[in-house]
Design a protein around this motif. Structure first.
Motif, PDB file in Angstrom:
ATOM      1  N   VAL A   1       0.873  -1.184   0.000  1.00  0.00           N
ATOM      2  CA  VAL A   1       0.000   0.000   0.000  1.00  0.00           C
ATOM      3  C   VAL A   1       0.902   1.223   0.000  1.00  0.00           C
ATOM      4  N   ARG A   2       0.674   2.141  -0.944  1.00  0.00           N
ATOM      5  CA  ARG A   2       1.482   3.366  -1.001  1.00  0.00           C
ATOM      6  C   ARG A   2       0.585   4.571  -0.714  1.00  0.00           C
ATOM      7  N   VAL A   3       0.982   5.329   0.295  1.00  0.00           N
ATOM      8  CA  VAL A   3       0.170   6.470   0.714  1.00  0.00           C
ATOM      9  C   VAL A   3       0.910   7.751   0.324  1.00  0.00           C
ATOM     10  N   ILE A   4       0.298   8.528  -0.550  1.00  0.00           N
ATOM     11  CA  ILE A   4       0.935   9.765  -0.997  1.00  0.00           C
ATOM     12  C   ILE A   4       0.321  10.917  -0.195  1.00  0.00           C
ATOM     13  N   CYS A   5       1.191  11.594   0.571  1.00  0.00           N
ATOM     14  CA  CYS A   5       0.729  12.666   1.454  1.00  0.00           C
ATOM     15  C   CYS A   5       1.140  14.028   0.887  1.00  0.00           C
ATOM     16  N   SER A   6       0.473  15.070   1.404  1.00  0.00           N
ATOM     17  CA  SER A   6       0.805  16.418   0.928  1.00  0.00           C
ATOM     18  C   SER A   6       2.120  16.892   1.545  1.00  0.00           C
ATOM     19  N   PHE A   7       2.299  16.662   2.836  1.00  0.00           N
ATOM     20  CA  PHE A   7       3.456  17.213   3.547  1.00  0.00           C
ATOM     21  C   PHE A   7       4.142  16.135   4.390  1.00  0.00           C
ATOM     22  N   PRO A   8       5.467  16.305   4.625  1.00  0.00           N
ATOM     23  CA  PRO A   8       6.178  15.298   5.431  1.00  0.00           C
ATOM     24  C   PRO A   8       5.537  15.079   6.805  1.00  0.00           C
ATOM     25  N   GLY A   9       5.036  16.151   7.433  1.00  0.00           N
ATOM     26  CA  GLY A   9       4.424  16.025   8.758  1.00  0.00           C
ATOM     27  C   GLY A   9       3.230  15.075   8.747  1.00  0.00           C
ATOM     28  N   ASP A  10       2.469  15.099   7.649  1.00  0.00           N
ATOM     29  CA  ASP A  10       1.301  14.212   7.530  1.00  0.00           C
ATOM     30  C   ASP A  10       1.716  12.746   7.569  1.00  0.00           C
ATOM     31  N   ILE A  11       2.898  12.470   6.997  1.00  0.00           N
ATOM     32  CA  ILE A  11       3.381  11.081   6.928  1.00  0.00           C
ATOM     33  C   ILE A  11       3.495  10.507   8.342  1.00  0.00           C
ATOM     34  N   TYR A  12       4.194  11.247   9.214  1.00  0.00           N
ATOM     35  CA  TYR A  12       4.420  10.731  10.570  1.00  0.00           C
ATOM     36  C   TYR A  12       3.122  10.687  11.384  1.00  0.00           C
ATOM     37  N   ALA A  13       2.273  11.726  11.200  1.00  0.00           N
ATOM     38  CA  ALA A  13       1.004  11.753  11.944  1.00  0.00           C
ATOM     39  C   ALA A  13       0.147  10.546  11.539  1.00  0.00           C
ATOM     40  N   LEU A  14       0.030  10.307  10.221  1.00  0.00           N
ATOM     41  CA  LEU A  14      -0.803   9.187   9.748  1.00  0.00           C
ATOM     42  C   LEU A  14      -0.238   7.833  10.165  1.00  0.00           C
ATOM     43  N   ALA A  15       1.089   7.694  10.060  1.00  0.00           N
ATOM     44  CA  ALA A  15       1.721   6.422  10.436  1.00  0.00           C
ATOM     45  C   ALA A  15       1.438   6.122  11.912  1.00  0.00           C
ATOM     46  N   ASP A  16       1.511   7.168  12.761  1.00  0.00           N
ATOM     47  CA  ASP A  16       1.245   6.963  14.199  1.00  0.00           C
ATOM     48  C   ASP A  16      -0.218   6.591  14.437  1.00  0.00           C
ATOM     49  N   ILE A  17      -1.114   7.311  13.752  1.00  0.00           N
ATOM     50  CA  ILE A  17      -2.551   7.046  13.947  1.00  0.00           C
ATOM     51  C   ILE A  17      -2.906   5.634  13.475  1.00  0.00           C
ATOM     52  N   LEU A  18      -2.349   5.255  12.318  1.00  0.00           N
ATOM     53  CA  LEU A  18      -2.658   3.920  11.765  1.00  0.00           C
ATOM     54  C   LEU A  18      -2.152   2.815  12.693  1.00  0.00           C
ATOM     55  N   THR A  19      -0.904   2.954  13.161  1.00  0.00           N
ATOM     56  CA  THR A  19      -0.326   1.874  13.974  1.00  0.00           C
ATOM     57  C   THR A  19      -0.897   1.863  15.398  1.00  0.00           C
ATOM     58  N   ALA A  20      -1.623   2.933  15.769  1.00  0.00           N
ATOM     59  CA  ALA A  20      -2.265   2.943  17.096  1.00  0.00           C
ATOM     60  C   ALA A  20      -3.586   2.166  17.069  1.00  0.00           C
ATOM     61  N   GLN A  21      -4.099   1.851  15.881  1.00  0.00           N
ATOM     62  CA  GLN A  21      -5.365   1.093  15.804  1.00  0.00           C
ATOM     63  C   GLN A  21      -5.154  -0.288  16.418  1.00  0.00           C
ATOM     64  N   ASP A  22      -6.155  -0.747  17.210  1.00  0.00           N
ATOM     65  CA  ASP A  22      -5.866  -1.943  18.014  1.00  0.00           C
ATOM     66  C   ASP A  22      -5.878  -3.256  17.228  1.00  0.00           C
ATOM     67  N   ASP A  23      -6.223  -3.206  15.940  1.00  0.00           N
ATOM     68  CA  ASP A  23      -6.090  -4.437  15.143  1.00  0.00           C
ATOM     69  C   ASP A  23      -4.877  -4.375  14.215  1.00  0.00           C
ATOM     70  N   ILE A  24      -3.970  -3.444  14.517  1.00  0.00           N
ATOM     71  CA  ILE A  24      -2.746  -3.352  13.709  1.00  0.00           C
ATOM     72  C   ILE A  24      -1.539  -3.542  14.619  1.00  0.00           C
ATOM     73  N   THR A  25      -0.638  -4.434  14.193  1.00  0.00           N
ATOM     74  CA  THR A  25       0.621  -4.616  14.930  1.00  0.00           C
ATOM     75  C   THR A  25       1.752  -4.144  14.027  1.00  0.00           C
ATOM     76  N   LEU A  26       2.593  -3.280  14.583  1.00  0.00           N
ATOM     77  CA  LEU A  26       3.748  -2.806  13.814  1.00  0.00           C
ATOM     78  C   LEU A  26       4.858  -3.841  13.945  1.00  0.00           C
ATOM     79  N   ILE A  27       5.292  -4.355  12.794  1.00  0.00           N
ATOM     80  CA  ILE A  27       6.340  -5.389  12.791  1.00  0.00           C
ATOM     81  C   ILE A  27       7.709  -4.747  12.565  1.00  0.00           C
ATOM     82  N   GLN A  28       7.737  -3.776  11.656  1.00  0.00           N
ATOM     83  CA  GLN A  28       9.024  -3.142  11.323  1.00  0.00           C
ATOM     84  C   GLN A  28       8.784  -1.726  10.806  1.00  0.00           C
TER      85      GLN A  28
END
Ligand code: 0O2
Length: 231
Positions: free
Chosen positions: A105-132
């Protein structure tokens, strides 16, 4: 299919394989076909999660952090080639255990800050485990490649029950994606006259893009601050 476009002469396929051989071929391919279907489900699940977040941001903050989401399931030939490179027998079990990027899955964001915010929000979902997590933005590859790569594990729900699946999620800005597309095209070009010069040029472009992204982020932050002050 017209006679001219038919790939084999009528009846050739029937002559090549007996009904038993065809059935045996399909029986052997079935587990792989099912696995690919499960990866298709996985990219759909992750894409939905991202689209839902974008919708929420749009409604709540009148802002879309995601420009676009692209998905792909690695094609069988690339899977076999990668297993060959890793020197691992391409069985269903080995493919699942050793390849983390079949669902991509490739997520194209407008700004670098959005990348980190979205990555944190996505991996905080309780059915997602961050492997790497590989942060090629903080630490770009020597050629200039920038992106944030996450390997995640998330469930899909089949008639037989829940199955945990892995996926690679790549986050980049529009500018990083523009650069990576050109870099990717050049990788598959044969007979380039001066590859070192092109690589050096690309490296410089990657640095210009990083600077541009940082300036665009700053302008965006300024506008957001001014808007907040006016409210
Ligand atoms: P495709 O067709 O895009 O899927 P690993 O997967 O962990 O065994 P690696 O190299 O450690 O191998 O993974 P990494 O660094 O996380 O990068 C994997 C993917 O990132 C690549 O997938 C590309 O999509 C992208 N990528 C990494 N480096 C570059 C680069 O220098 N230029 C470009 N354009 N893309 C890059 P695939 O499987 O190579 O290809």
């Amino acid at each position: 299919m017209s006679e001219n476009t038919q790939l084999t002469a009528p009846g050739t396929f029937d002559n090549m394989f007996s009904t038993e051989q065809t059935e045996e071929l399909l029986r052997r391919a079935q587990p792989f076909i099912e696995l690919m279907m499960q990866y298709e489900c996985t990219v759909r699940e992750v894409e939905t999660k991202l689209n839902n977040l974008n919708d929420e941001f749009s409604t709540r903050y009148n802002y879309n952090p995601i420009e676009s989401v692209k998905t792909r399931v690695k094609d069988p030939i690339s899977i076999i080639e990668k297993m060959k490179r890793k020197n691992i027998l391409p069985t269903i079990e080995n493919i699942e255990k050793n390849l983390n990027d079949i669902a991509g899955v490739r997520v194209i964001c407008s700004f670098p800050g959005d990348i980190y915010a979205l990555a944190d929000i996505l991996t905080a979902q309780d059915d997602i485990t961050l492997i790497q997590r590989k942060d090629y933005i903080a630490l770009p590859k020597p050629n200039g490649y920038r992106s944030l790569h996450l390997i995640i594990e998330t469930p899909i729900f089949l008639s037989t029950g829940k199955k945990l699946m892995r996926a690679e999620v790549q986050f980049r800005t529009i500018a990083m994606d523009f650069w990576a597309s050109l870099d990717h095209k050049l990788k598959y070009k044969q007979n380039i006259v001066n590859p070192e010069e092109i690589s050096a040029d690309l490296r410089k472009c990657a640095d210009s893009i990083a600077e541009l992204d940082a300036r665009m982020q700053e302008i965006h932050n300024r506008i957001a601050r001014e808007n907040a002050e006016q409210e």
